[in-house]
Design a protein around this motif. Sequence first.
Motif: not given
Length: 255
Positions: A137-138, A217-221, A148-164, A141-145
């Motif tokens: 965790l940050p 920056n490798n921290v949850l924001h 224009g700053q680059q952040v990383q997202i990720g997940g198992w998300g998929y377009k077809k709900q019946d296929k993971i 007393e942190c501040s949001r990015p």
Amino acid sequence: MKWLCFALVFVLAGVASGAIEKRIVGGTSCDKNRQYHVQIETLQGGKFCGGSLLNTRWIITASHCAEQRVKVKIGSNNDVSFFKKAWSFLKGSSKKLQQEINIDQQFTFKDEEEHVHDIMLIKLKEDVSAKLPTIDLPPVECSRPDKGQQVQIGGWGYKKQDKIPSSLKCANTQVTDCGEEDKPDSKYHSDETTTMCAFKAGVESCFGDAGSAVEYNNVLHGIIVSDPPDKCANTIVMLDICRYREWIEKTLREK
């Protein structure tokens, strides 16, 4: 023989195309990154989300991902060999990696006016191993990015709900201004102090990505709250973790 080879190439190409379609759009395999990622599924079905392991007892996700009895799956993206997983199963410790969580162990943020926000902490029934990867965790007393700053997202998300998809997908995107329609579901409060957005051409979050971590920056924001039921979201809506840091700290300490 040539015809058979051509047909095989065609089939394999179709398989590859289908796999790409089911990924977080614009993403590639997370490989050994995001080993803290948690899968969250409602026992009644219909909801499939991500979350993040904060420590041996707590997970953070979006409120709309639960608010009913859920199953959490921890360590699904861990860099662990098949033999270690098998040994863990034989010892019985793997049961801790899949836990069913009742509503009384789910804590949603409410502000001073009792408005509900789309962010939740889930307390596990049993501690998991301290060796499992967690996300940092940050500072309180942190501040949001900045925009224009680059952040990383990720997940198992998929377009077809019946296929993971077979593996967790990661993608980089950039913090941007939110539009008037870029906000959580109307049942949750949001304003410019709680919500931030990200956009990059070709990068989208899909069904199942809500609740997943946004890293800076490798921290949850951030926590993804976009949850398109029938299409992918190009402007990704997130809640700003810095807005909730004191509540997170207090909940982890007192609950």
